[in-house]
Design an enzyme around this catalytic site. Sequence first.
Site, PDB file in Angstrom:
ATOM      1  N   SER A   1       3.452  -6.493   8.185  1.00  0.00           N
ATOM      2  CA  SER A   1       2.724  -5.401   8.841  1.00  0.00           C
ATOM      3  C   SER A   1       1.537  -5.892   9.660  1.00  0.00           C
ATOM      4  CB  SER A   1       2.238  -4.391   7.794  1.00  0.00           C
ATOM      5  OG  SER A   1       1.372  -5.021   6.865  1.00  0.00           O
TER       6      SER A   1
ATOM      7  N   MET B   1       0.813  -1.216   0.000  1.00  0.00           N
ATOM      8  CA  MET B   1       0.000   0.000   0.000  1.00  0.00           C
ATOM      9  C   MET B   1       0.852   1.274   0.000  1.00  0.00           C
ATOM     10  SD  MET B   1      -2.440   1.282   3.044  1.00  0.00           S
ATOM     11  CE  MET B   1      -3.618   2.609   2.876  1.00  0.00           C
TER      12      MET B   1
ATOM     13  N   ARG C   1      -8.579   7.381  16.761  1.00  0.00           N
ATOM     14  CA  ARG C   1      -7.310   7.075  16.100  1.00  0.00           C
ATOM     15  C   ARG C   1      -6.903   8.250  15.207  1.00  0.00           C
ATOM     16  NH1 ARG C   1      -6.141   1.504  15.432  1.00  0.00           N
ATOM     17  NH2 ARG C   1      -6.833   0.387  17.299  1.00  0.00           N
TER      18      ARG C   1
ATOM     19  N   ASN D   1      12.092 -10.451   9.224  1.00  0.00           N
ATOM     20  CA  ASN D   1      11.537  -9.549   8.209  1.00  0.00           C
ATOM     21  C   ASN D   1      11.660  -8.075   8.574  1.00  0.00           C
ATOM     22  OD1 ASN D   1       9.857 -10.746   5.769  1.00  0.00           O
ATOM     23  ND2 ASN D   1       9.738 -12.202   7.449  1.00  0.00           N
TER      24      ASN D   1
ATOM     25  N   ASN E   1      -2.553   5.510  11.630  1.00  0.00           N
ATOM     26  CA  ASN E   1      -3.521   4.646  10.944  1.00  0.00           C
ATOM     27  C   ASN E   1      -3.673   5.055   9.483  1.00  0.00           C
ATOM     28  OD1 ASN E   1      -4.276   4.294  13.919  1.00  0.00           O
ATOM     29  ND2 ASN E   1      -5.437   2.687  12.897  1.00  0.00           N
TER      30      ASN E   1
ATOM     31  N   HIS F   1     -13.073  -1.944   4.771  1.00  0.00           N
ATOM     32  CA  HIS F   1     -14.004  -3.000   5.179  1.00  0.00           C
ATOM     33  C   HIS F   1     -15.444  -2.490   5.237  1.00  0.00           C
ATOM     34  CE1 HIS F   1     -10.984  -6.016   5.868  1.00  0.00           C
ATOM     35  NE2 HIS F   1     -10.295  -5.211   6.653  1.00  0.00           N
TER      36      HIS F   1
ATOM     37  N   PHE G   1     -17.173  -2.088  16.317  1.00  0.00           N
ATOM     38  CA  PHE G   1     -17.144  -2.740  17.621  1.00  0.00           C
ATOM     39  C   PHE G   1     -17.915  -1.905  18.648  1.00  0.00           C
ATOM     40  CE2 PHE G   1     -12.732  -4.486  16.390  1.00  0.00           C
ATOM     41  CZ  PHE G   1     -13.297  -5.620  15.829  1.00  0.00           C
TER      42      PHE G   1
ATOM     43  N   LYS H   1      -4.592  -6.489   1.564  1.00  0.00           N
ATOM     44  CA  LYS H   1      -4.176  -6.632   2.960  1.00  0.00           C
ATOM     45  C   LYS H   1      -5.119  -7.473   3.814  1.00  0.00           C
ATOM     46  CE  LYS H   1      -2.326  -3.137   5.091  1.00  0.00           C
ATOM     47  NZ  LYS H   1      -2.084  -1.788   5.647  1.00  0.00           N
TER      48      LYS H   1
ATOM     49  N   TYR I   1       4.733  -7.304  16.567  1.00  0.00           N
ATOM     50  CA  TYR I   1       4.972  -6.412  15.430  1.00  0.00           C
ATOM     51  C   TYR I   1       5.516  -5.069  15.916  1.00  0.00           C
ATOM     52  CZ  TYR I   1       3.908  -2.805  12.012  1.00  0.00           C
ATOM     53  OH  TYR I   1       3.995  -1.723  11.178  1.00  0.00           O
TER      54      TYR I   1
END
Length: 308
Positions: free
Chosen positions: A79, A10, A209, A92, A169, A187, A201, A178, A140
Amino acid sequence: MIIVTGGFGMIGSNIVKALNEIGRKDILVVDNLKNGEKFVNLVDLDIADYCDKEDFIASIIAGDDFGEIDAVFHEGACSATTEWDGKYLMHNNYEYSKELLHFCLDHQIPFFYASSAATYGGRSDNFIEERKFEQPLNAYGYSKFLFDEYVRQVLPEADSPVCGFKYFNVYGPREQHKGSMASVAFHLNNQMLKGENPKLFEGSETFLRDFVYVEDVAKVNIWAWQNSISGIYNLGTGKAESFQAVAQAVIDFHGKGEIEKIPFPDHLKSRYQTFTQADLTKLRAAGYTGTFKTVAEGTKEYMAWLNR
Protein backbone atom coordinates in the site's frame (compact mmCIF):
# COMPACT_ATOMS: atom_id res chain seq x y z
CA MET A 1 -15.12 -19.98 6.70
CA ILE A 2 -14.25 -16.42 5.70
CA ILE A 3 -10.84 -15.48 4.31
CA VAL A 4 -9.31 -12.06 4.99
CA THR A 5 -6.04 -11.32 3.21
CA GLY A 6 -3.97 -8.56 4.76
CA GLY A 7 -5.78 -9.48 7.96
CA PHE A 8 -3.02 -8.13 10.20
CA GLY A 9 -3.14 -4.80 8.36
CA MET A 10 -5.23 -1.77 9.18
CA ILE A 11 -8.33 -2.35 7.07
CA GLY A 12 -8.08 -6.15 7.20
CA SER A 13 -7.96 -6.24 11.00
CA ASN A 14 -10.92 -3.88 11.22
CA ILE A 15 -12.86 -6.20 8.91
CA VAL A 16 -11.95 -9.08 11.25
CA LYS A 17 -13.25 -6.96 14.14
CA ALA A 18 -16.50 -6.25 12.27
CA LEU A 19 -16.91 -9.97 11.50
CA ASN A 20 -16.35 -10.85 15.16
CA GLU A 21 -19.06 -8.33 16.08
CA ILE A 22 -21.60 -10.27 13.99
CA GLY A 23 -20.52 -13.56 15.54
CA ARG A 24 -18.05 -14.80 12.91
CA LYS A 25 -14.79 -16.22 14.24
CA ASP A 26 -14.23 -18.88 11.57
CA ILE A 27 -11.75 -16.61 9.83
CA LEU A 28 -8.57 -17.55 7.97
CA VAL A 29 -6.18 -14.61 7.99
CA VAL A 30 -3.64 -14.47 5.17
CA ASP A 31 -0.73 -12.06 5.47
CA ASN A 32 3.01 -11.52 5.45
CA LEU A 33 4.12 -11.29 9.07
CA LYS A 34 7.71 -10.38 8.33
CA ASN A 35 6.90 -7.26 10.31
CA GLY A 36 5.99 -9.15 13.47
CA GLU A 37 4.80 -6.00 15.22
CA LYS A 38 1.55 -6.29 13.25
CA PHE A 39 0.42 -9.13 15.54
CA VAL A 40 -1.00 -6.54 17.95
CA ASN A 41 -3.75 -5.71 15.44
CA LEU A 42 -5.42 -9.08 16.05
CA VAL A 43 -4.40 -9.79 19.63
CA ASP A 44 -7.82 -8.74 20.96
CA LEU A 45 -9.75 -10.42 18.13
CA ASP A 46 -10.69 -14.02 17.30
CA ILE A 47 -9.65 -15.94 14.20
CA ALA A 48 -9.53 -19.64 13.37
CA ASP A 49 -6.29 -19.89 11.39
CA TYR A 50 -3.37 -18.07 9.78
CA CYS A 51 -1.53 -18.69 6.52
CA ASP A 52 1.46 -16.93 5.00
CA LYS A 53 0.47 -15.09 1.84
CA GLU A 54 2.89 -16.98 -0.44
CA ASP A 55 1.90 -20.37 0.99
CA PHE A 56 -1.74 -19.42 0.51
CA ILE A 57 -1.46 -18.46 -3.15
CA ALA A 58 0.62 -21.59 -3.81
CA SER A 59 -2.23 -23.65 -2.32
CA ILE A 60 -4.73 -21.79 -4.50
CA ILE A 61 -2.70 -22.48 -7.65
CA ALA A 62 -2.24 -26.13 -6.62
CA GLY A 63 -6.01 -26.52 -6.30
CA ASP A 64 -6.00 -27.40 -2.60
CA ASP A 65 -9.38 -27.82 -0.91
CA PHE A 66 -10.17 -25.09 1.62
CA GLY A 67 -13.63 -26.40 2.41
CA GLU A 68 -16.68 -24.17 2.25
CA ILE A 69 -15.80 -20.48 1.96
CA ASP A 70 -18.50 -17.85 2.49
CA ALA A 71 -16.47 -14.84 1.33
CA VAL A 72 -13.00 -13.53 0.58
CA PHE A 73 -12.03 -10.02 1.67
CA HIS A 74 -8.84 -9.25 -0.23
CA GLU A 75 -7.15 -6.37 1.61
CA GLY A 76 -3.56 -7.59 1.29
CA ALA A 77 -1.26 -5.52 -0.93
CA CYS A 78 1.72 -3.24 -0.99
CA SER A 79 0.00 0.00 0.00
CA ALA A 80 3.03 2.31 -0.19
CA THR A 81 2.36 5.09 -2.69
CA THR A 82 6.10 5.83 -2.58
CA GLU A 83 7.07 2.34 -3.82
CA TRP A 84 8.58 2.43 -7.33
CA ASP A 85 9.63 -1.20 -7.77
CA GLY A 86 7.12 -1.96 -10.50
CA LYS A 87 7.82 -5.68 -10.62
CA TYR A 88 7.20 -6.00 -6.89
CA LEU A 89 4.00 -3.95 -7.09
CA MET A 90 2.60 -5.87 -10.04
CA HIS A 91 3.28 -9.21 -8.36
CA ASN A 92 1.69 -8.17 -5.06
CA ASN A 93 -1.15 -5.96 -6.23
CA TYR A 94 -2.03 -7.32 -9.67
CA GLU A 95 -0.95 -10.91 -10.37
CA TYR A 96 -1.76 -12.09 -6.83
CA SER A 97 -5.18 -10.45 -7.03
CA LYS A 98 -5.92 -12.07 -10.40
CA GLU A 99 -5.14 -15.55 -9.07
CA LEU A 100 -7.40 -15.02 -6.08
CA LEU A 101 -10.17 -13.53 -8.20
CA HIS A 102 -10.23 -16.53 -10.53
CA PHE A 103 -10.21 -18.92 -7.57
CA CYS A 104 -13.32 -17.15 -6.26
CA LEU A 105 -15.00 -17.07 -9.67
CA ASP A 106 -14.31 -20.78 -10.23
CA HIS A 107 -15.82 -21.67 -6.84
CA GLN A 108 -18.54 -18.98 -6.86
CA ILE A 109 -17.18 -17.34 -3.72
CA PRO A 110 -18.09 -13.68 -3.11
CA PHE A 111 -14.92 -11.61 -3.62
CA PHE A 112 -14.43 -8.15 -2.10
CA TYR A 113 -11.18 -6.31 -2.72
CA ALA A 114 -9.32 -3.11 -1.95
CA SER A 115 -8.91 -0.65 -4.78
CA SER A 116 -7.81 2.92 -4.15
CA ALA A 117 -8.56 6.57 -4.86
CA ALA A 118 -4.95 6.66 -6.07
CA THR A 119 -6.39 5.33 -9.35
CA TYR A 120 -7.77 8.83 -10.00
CA GLY A 121 -4.38 10.53 -9.92
CA GLY A 122 -4.12 14.29 -9.55
CA ARG A 123 -7.55 15.33 -10.75
CA SER A 124 -9.52 17.96 -8.84
CA ASP A 125 -13.05 16.92 -9.75
CA ASN A 126 -15.17 14.04 -11.05
CA PHE A 127 -14.02 11.25 -8.75
CA ILE A 128 -16.39 8.89 -10.55
CA GLU A 129 -15.86 5.14 -10.99
CA GLU A 130 -15.23 5.26 -14.75
CA ARG A 131 -12.14 4.71 -16.87
CA LYS A 132 -12.18 8.21 -18.35
CA PHE A 133 -11.62 9.73 -14.90
CA GLU A 134 -8.72 7.46 -13.91
CA GLN A 135 -5.11 8.54 -14.45
CA PRO A 136 -2.87 7.42 -11.58
CA LEU A 137 0.20 9.44 -10.60
CA ASN A 138 2.30 6.62 -9.14
CA ALA A 139 3.09 2.95 -9.66
CA TYR A 140 0.94 1.92 -6.70
CA GLY A 141 -2.07 3.68 -8.19
CA TYR A 142 -1.38 2.09 -11.56
CA SER A 143 -1.27 -1.43 -10.08
CA LYS A 144 -4.68 -0.83 -8.49
CA PHE A 145 -6.07 0.76 -11.64
CA LEU A 146 -4.97 -2.16 -13.79
CA PHE A 147 -6.72 -4.66 -11.53
CA ASP A 148 -9.91 -2.56 -11.62
CA GLU A 149 -9.71 -2.70 -15.42
CA TYR A 150 -9.26 -6.47 -15.29
CA VAL A 151 -12.29 -6.81 -13.00
CA ARG A 152 -14.37 -4.73 -15.41
CA GLN A 153 -13.62 -7.30 -18.11
CA VAL A 154 -14.74 -10.31 -16.06
CA LEU A 155 -17.68 -8.76 -14.17
CA PRO A 156 -20.30 -9.30 -16.92
CA GLU A 157 -19.67 -13.07 -16.85
CA ALA A 158 -19.31 -13.46 -13.07
CA ASP A 159 -21.75 -15.85 -11.38
CA SER A 160 -20.87 -14.65 -7.88
CA PRO A 161 -20.36 -11.18 -6.36
CA VAL A 162 -17.15 -9.35 -7.29
CA CYS A 163 -16.84 -5.99 -5.58
CA GLY A 164 -14.00 -3.46 -5.39
CA PHE A 165 -13.80 -0.39 -3.18
CA LYS A 166 -11.75 2.65 -4.10
CA TYR A 167 -10.63 3.62 -0.61
CA PHE A 168 -10.00 7.30 -0.06
CA ASN A 169 -7.91 8.57 2.89
CA VAL A 170 -8.52 5.88 5.50
CA TYR A 171 -7.50 6.59 9.10
CA GLY A 172 -8.16 5.11 12.49
CA PRO A 173 -7.22 2.27 14.85
CA ARG A 174 -4.72 -0.48 14.01
CA GLU A 175 -2.42 1.43 11.66
CA GLN A 176 0.62 1.92 13.91
CA HIS A 177 2.69 -0.59 11.88
CA LYS A 178 2.47 1.49 8.68
CA GLY A 179 5.32 3.90 9.43
CA SER A 180 5.36 6.82 7.00
CA MET A 181 2.20 5.50 5.33
CA ALA A 182 0.14 5.88 8.52
CA SER A 183 -2.46 8.65 8.53
CA VAL A 184 -1.71 12.28 9.27
CA ALA A 185 -3.79 12.01 12.47
CA PHE A 186 -1.50 9.23 13.72
CA HIS A 187 1.67 11.25 13.03
CA LEU A 188 0.29 14.46 14.51
CA ASN A 189 -0.66 12.62 17.70
CA ASN A 190 2.89 11.24 17.97
CA GLN A 191 4.29 14.76 17.59
CA MET A 192 2.03 16.01 20.37
CA LEU A 193 3.12 13.16 22.65
CA LYS A 194 6.74 14.27 22.14
CA GLY A 195 5.82 17.75 23.34
CA GLU A 196 5.94 19.19 19.83
CA ASN A 197 3.35 21.17 17.90
CA PRO A 198 1.55 19.35 15.06
CA LYS A 199 3.33 20.00 11.76
CA LEU A 200 1.74 20.39 8.34
CA PHE A 201 3.24 21.08 4.92
CA GLU A 202 3.22 24.66 3.69
CA GLY A 203 0.15 25.15 1.55
CA SER A 204 -1.78 22.51 3.44
CA GLU A 205 -4.64 24.93 4.03
CA THR A 206 -5.48 24.38 0.35
CA PHE A 207 -5.05 20.57 0.48
CA LEU A 208 -8.42 18.88 0.86
CA ARG A 209 -8.86 15.14 1.21
CA ASP A 210 -11.74 12.77 1.78
CA PHE A 211 -10.74 11.33 5.17
CA VAL A 212 -12.77 8.20 5.96
CA TYR A 213 -12.78 6.43 9.33
CA VAL A 214 -11.64 2.81 9.12
CA GLU A 215 -14.60 1.41 11.06
CA ASP A 216 -16.92 2.98 8.48
CA VAL A 217 -14.87 1.28 5.76
CA ALA A 218 -15.28 -2.10 7.47
CA LYS A 219 -19.04 -1.56 7.81
CA VAL A 220 -19.41 -0.98 4.07
CA ASN A 221 -17.47 -4.17 3.32
CA ILE A 222 -19.73 -6.23 5.59
CA TRP A 223 -22.84 -4.63 4.07
CA ALA A 224 -21.61 -5.46 0.55
CA TRP A 225 -21.11 -9.10 1.51
CA GLN A 226 -24.46 -9.40 3.27
CA ASN A 227 -26.22 -7.87 0.25
CA SER A 228 -24.29 -9.67 -2.54
CA ILE A 229 -23.10 -6.40 -4.09
CA SER A 230 -21.05 -6.42 -7.29
CA GLY A 231 -19.20 -3.60 -9.05
CA ILE A 232 -16.52 -1.02 -8.27
CA TYR A 233 -17.42 1.71 -5.81
CA ASN A 234 -15.87 4.75 -4.19
CA LEU A 235 -15.50 4.45 -0.43
CA GLY A 236 -15.07 7.80 1.24
CA THR A 237 -17.36 10.18 3.10
CA GLY A 238 -18.27 12.23 0.04
CA LYS A 239 -16.97 15.38 1.71
CA ALA A 240 -13.42 16.69 1.43
CA GLU A 241 -11.93 18.25 4.56
CA SER A 242 -8.62 19.97 5.19
CA PHE A 243 -5.45 18.71 6.85
CA GLN A 244 -5.94 21.75 9.09
CA ALA A 245 -9.21 20.21 10.31
CA VAL A 246 -7.37 17.01 11.23
CA ALA A 247 -4.67 18.94 13.08
CA GLN A 248 -7.26 21.03 14.91
CA ALA A 249 -9.11 17.90 16.02
CA VAL A 250 -5.84 16.51 17.44
CA ILE A 251 -5.12 19.82 19.20
CA ASP A 252 -8.66 19.90 20.61
CA PHE A 253 -8.26 16.39 22.02
CA HIS A 254 -4.96 17.22 23.73
CA GLY A 255 -6.14 20.67 24.80
CA LYS A 256 -2.93 22.39 23.73
CA GLY A 257 -0.64 23.20 20.81
CA GLU A 258 -0.77 25.14 17.57
CA ILE A 259 -0.13 24.20 13.94
CA GLU A 260 3.42 24.63 12.60
CA LYS A 261 4.21 24.73 8.87
CA ILE A 262 7.14 22.83 7.31
CA PRO A 263 8.48 22.95 3.71
CA PHE A 264 6.74 20.78 1.13
CA PRO A 265 9.13 17.92 0.16
CA ASP A 266 10.54 17.98 -3.37
CA HIS A 267 10.02 14.23 -3.93
CA LEU A 268 6.24 14.63 -3.60
CA LYS A 269 5.86 17.50 -6.04
CA SER A 270 3.76 16.54 -9.11
CA ARG A 271 2.97 13.20 -7.41
CA TYR A 272 0.71 14.49 -4.68
CA GLN A 273 -3.08 14.55 -4.63
CA THR A 274 -4.09 18.00 -3.38
CA PHE A 275 -7.81 17.24 -3.52
CA THR A 276 -9.88 14.08 -3.22
CA GLN A 277 -13.60 13.70 -2.69
CA ALA A 278 -15.51 10.50 -3.27
CA ASP A 279 -18.57 10.70 -5.48
CA LEU A 280 -20.93 8.38 -3.58
CA THR A 281 -23.70 8.37 -6.19
CA LYS A 282 -23.02 4.79 -7.24
CA LEU A 283 -22.65 3.45 -3.67
CA ARG A 284 -25.90 5.11 -2.60
CA ALA A 285 -27.67 3.81 -5.71
CA ALA A 286 -26.55 0.30 -4.73
CA GLY A 287 -28.47 0.75 -1.50
CA TYR A 288 -25.94 1.82 1.14
CA THR A 289 -27.64 4.22 3.55
CA GLY A 290 -25.05 4.33 6.36
CA THR A 291 -23.52 7.57 7.59
CA PHE A 292 -19.81 8.41 7.75
CA LYS A 293 -17.98 10.10 10.59
CA THR A 294 -16.69 13.63 10.00
CA VAL A 295 -13.00 14.41 10.59
CA ALA A 296 -13.89 15.96 13.95
CA GLU A 297 -15.93 12.91 15.02
CA GLY A 298 -13.55 10.26 13.71
CA THR A 299 -10.36 11.92 14.90
CA LYS A 300 -11.79 12.43 18.40
CA GLU A 301 -12.69 8.73 18.59
CA TYR A 302 -9.30 7.72 17.16
CA MET A 303 -7.37 9.94 19.60
CA ALA A 304 -9.23 8.33 22.50
CA TRP A 305 -8.27 4.89 21.16
CA LEU A 306 -4.62 5.82 20.59
CA ASN A 307 -4.20 7.46 23.99
CA ARG A 308 -6.18 4.90 26.01
